[in-house]
Scaffold this motif. Structure first.
Motif, PDB file in Angstrom:
ATOM      1  N   ALA A 133       0.836  -1.202   0.000  1.00 57.90           N
ATOM      2  CA  ALA A 133       0.000   0.000   0.000  1.00 57.90           C
ATOM      3  C   ALA A 133       0.873   1.255   0.000  1.00 57.90           C
ATOM      4  O   ALA A 133       0.607   2.221  -0.736  1.00 57.90           O
ATOM      5  N   HIS A 134       1.928   1.239   0.802  1.00 58.22           N
ATOM      6  CA  HIS A 134       2.842   2.387   0.861  1.00 58.22           C
ATOM      7  C   HIS A 134       3.593   2.556  -0.458  1.00 58.22           C
ATOM      8  O   HIS A 134       3.693   3.671  -0.989  1.00 58.22           O
ATOM      9  N   VAL A 135       4.117   1.456  -0.987  1.00 57.00           N
ATOM     10  CA  VAL A 135       4.890   1.516  -2.231  1.00 57.00           C
ATOM     11  C   VAL A 135       4.033   2.051  -3.378  1.00 57.00           C
ATOM     12  O   VAL A 135       4.460   2.922  -4.145  1.00 57.00           O
ATOM     13  N   LEU A 136       2.805   1.561  -3.495  1.00 54.74           N
ATOM     14  CA  LEU A 136       1.940   1.995  -4.591  1.00 54.74           C
ATOM     15  C   LEU A 136       1.550   3.462  -4.446  1.00 54.74           C
ATOM     16  O   LEU A 136       1.452   4.190  -5.446  1.00 54.74           O
ATOM     17  N   THR A 137       1.344   3.914  -3.227  1.00 55.81           N
ATOM     18  CA  THR A 137       1.050   5.335  -3.006  1.00 55.81           C
ATOM     19  C   THR A 137       2.237   6.197  -3.417  1.00 55.81           C
ATOM     20  O   THR A 137       2.073   7.232  -4.081  1.00 55.81           O
ATOM     21  N   GLN A 138       3.436   5.759  -3.055  1.00 56.80           N
ATOM     22  CA  GLN A 138       4.638   6.507  -3.421  1.00 56.80           C
ATOM     23  C   GLN A 138       4.848   6.514  -4.934  1.00 56.80           C
ATOM     24  O   GLN A 138       5.248   7.530  -5.513  1.00 56.80           O
ATOM     25  N   LEU A 139       4.577   5.393  -5.579  1.00 62.28           N
ATOM     26  CA  LEU A 139       4.710   5.326  -7.033  1.00 62.28           C
ATOM     27  C   LEU A 139       3.727   6.272  -7.718  1.00 62.28           C
ATOM     28  O   LEU A 139       4.067   6.944  -8.694  1.00 62.28           O
ATOM     29  N   LYS A 140       2.520   6.327  -7.198  1.00 59.51           N
ATOM     30  CA  LYS A 140       1.524   7.226  -7.774  1.00 59.51           C
ATOM     31  C   LYS A 140       1.965   8.677  -7.625  1.00 59.51           C
ATOM     32  O   LYS A 140       1.878   9.473  -8.572  1.00 59.51           O
ATOM     33  N   GLU A 141       2.465   9.025  -6.458  1.00 61.34           N
ATOM     34  CA  GLU A 141       2.917  10.397  -6.223  1.00 61.34           C
ATOM     35  C   GLU A 141       4.121  10.745  -7.096  1.00 61.34           C
ATOM     36  O   GLU A 141       4.315  11.903  -7.465  1.00 61.34           O
ATOM     37  N   ALA A 142       4.928   9.723  -7.427  1.00 62.03           N
ATOM     38  CA  ALA A 142       6.104   9.950  -8.270  1.00 62.03           C
ATOM     39  C   ALA A 142       5.759   9.971  -9.752  1.00 62.03           C
ATOM     40  O   ALA A 142       6.630  10.194 -10.592  1.00 62.03           O
ATOM     41  N   GLY A 143       4.492   9.708 -10.083  1.00 69.95           N
ATOM     42  CA  GLY A 143       4.083   9.705 -11.483  1.00 69.95           C
ATOM     43  C   GLY A 143       4.440   8.440 -12.222  1.00 69.95           C
ATOM     44  O   GLY A 143       4.401   8.394 -13.454  1.00 69.95           O
ATOM     45  N   ALA A 144       4.802   7.390 -11.492  1.00 73.26           N
ATOM     46  CA  ALA A 144       5.189   6.129 -12.127  1.00 73.26           C
ATOM     47  C   ALA A 144       4.035   5.139 -12.182  1.00 73.26           C
ATOM     48  O   ALA A 144       4.203   4.020 -12.648  1.00 73.26           O
ATOM     49  N   LEU A 145       2.874   5.555 -11.714  1.00 76.29           N
ATOM     50  CA  LEU A 145       1.707   4.679 -11.727  1.00 76.29           C
ATOM     51  C   LEU A 145       0.521   5.474 -12.275  1.00 76.29           C
ATOM     52  O   LEU A 145      -0.412   5.803 -11.552  1.00 76.29           O
TER      53      LEU A 145
END
Length: 302
Positions: A133-145
């Motif tokens: 959950a944390h990793v996917l949130t960070q990826l979304k914020e980084a524009g990678a998701l």
């Protein structure tokens, strides 16, 4: 020039075989047509692989020092690694000694794996669900998701939870049916850099024997009667769910694909994995996910 030489060679072969010039030309034309088709197929495969490749991770997540405390064969740890690998997120792993768990002494209240730590700021996450959950949130914020809704849809989340609660519980009983199979499962300890010779010996023999004795308790806990047949039944559920699609996620893997794939990839060195690939119809799907995930983004292992 290469094609001219090849055609000339074919002409000489045709002459030796008693084939006329027309036959030789036809033969050469057939070879060139096969070459053209091979090139087209290679381009198609390259395009398909590119379509299934996610954007590279960027921003804060890629720059943070992520460390995953794990067992190499743990299905929950391998779920996390599959997602990190797919999005090219750099991470280090620390193999926890299953007998002593000395590597987790920094964690006062939690002595299971996986545990993910990160620097700047300091962070400790326990359990694969919280980590992902944390990793996917960070990826979304980084524009990678960019398509979070598709990758992490409610259906994908449901099947990822299914891996935790219904598929993963069958992994342990199936890789510990005998002392030989338990030793297969523990073979990875030979590659752990910081394990001493005594650590490796103890895990290969004492650890493997303990796993055999614990197998019955695990089966009783989860009401498992025939671990092999019941695991294959669960895998058939997944096969039916994927159906004729390239991936559960459609043209690209989603969280469900990576969760099931990671669970199975963790036992790749065992006879259980070989039997799954040989006796189910999952191998084509597994190989597609494997190609989409690509090489590991793990930067170090201690």
């Amino acid at each position: 020039m290469l094609r001219l030489r090849r055609s000339a060679s074919l002409g000489r072969l045709a002459a030796r075989a008693g084939v006329g010039v027309g036959g030789a030309l036809a033969l050469a034309g057939g070879v060139l047509e096969l070459e053209r088709r091979a090139v087209c197929q290679a381009k198609a495969l390259t395009t398909a692989a590119a379509a299934a490749t996610p954007p590279a991770a960027g921003g804060a997540l890629a720059s943070r020092a992520l460390t995953l405390y794990q067992y190499e064969i743990c299905p929950f740890c391998n779920k996390v690694k599959a997602v990190l690998d797919y999005f090219d997120v750099p991470y280090a792993t620390v193999d926890v000694n299953p007998l002593t768990k000395a590597e987790l002494k920094f964690s006062a209240d939690y002595k299971k794996v996986p545990v993910l730590t990160a620097a700047s700021p300091d962070l400790q996450l326990n359990d694969s669900a919280d980590i992902l959950a944390h990793v996917l949130t960070q990826l979304k914020e980084a524009g990678a998701l960019p398509e979070r809704a598709a990758f992490d849809s409610p259906e994908a989340q449901r099947w990822s939870a299914w891996v935790d609660k219904q598929l993963a519980v069958y992994i342990y009983p199936n890789i510990t049916r005998s002392f030989h199979e338990s030793q297969q499962a523990f073979a990875y300890v030979e590659d752990v850099p910081h394990f001493s010779a005594l650590d490796k010996l103890a895990n290969r023999y004492v650890g493997a024997l303990a796993m055999v004795f614990a197998q019955g308790k695990i089966k009783k806990k989860y009401n498992i009667v025939d671990e092999r047949a019941e695991m294959f039944a669960k895998l058939r559920e997944w096969s039916v769910e994927v159906g004729d699609r390239r991936f559960h996620g459609g043209d690209q893997p989603d969280l469900a694909d990576l969760s099931v794939y990671g669970c199975l990839r963790g036992i790749k060195a065992t006879s259980t994995h070989a039997q799954i690939m040989a006796e189910t119809d999952l191998q084509p799907w597994y190989q597609r996910v494997e190609a989409a995930v690509g090489s590991s983004s793990r930067i170090s292992r201690t």
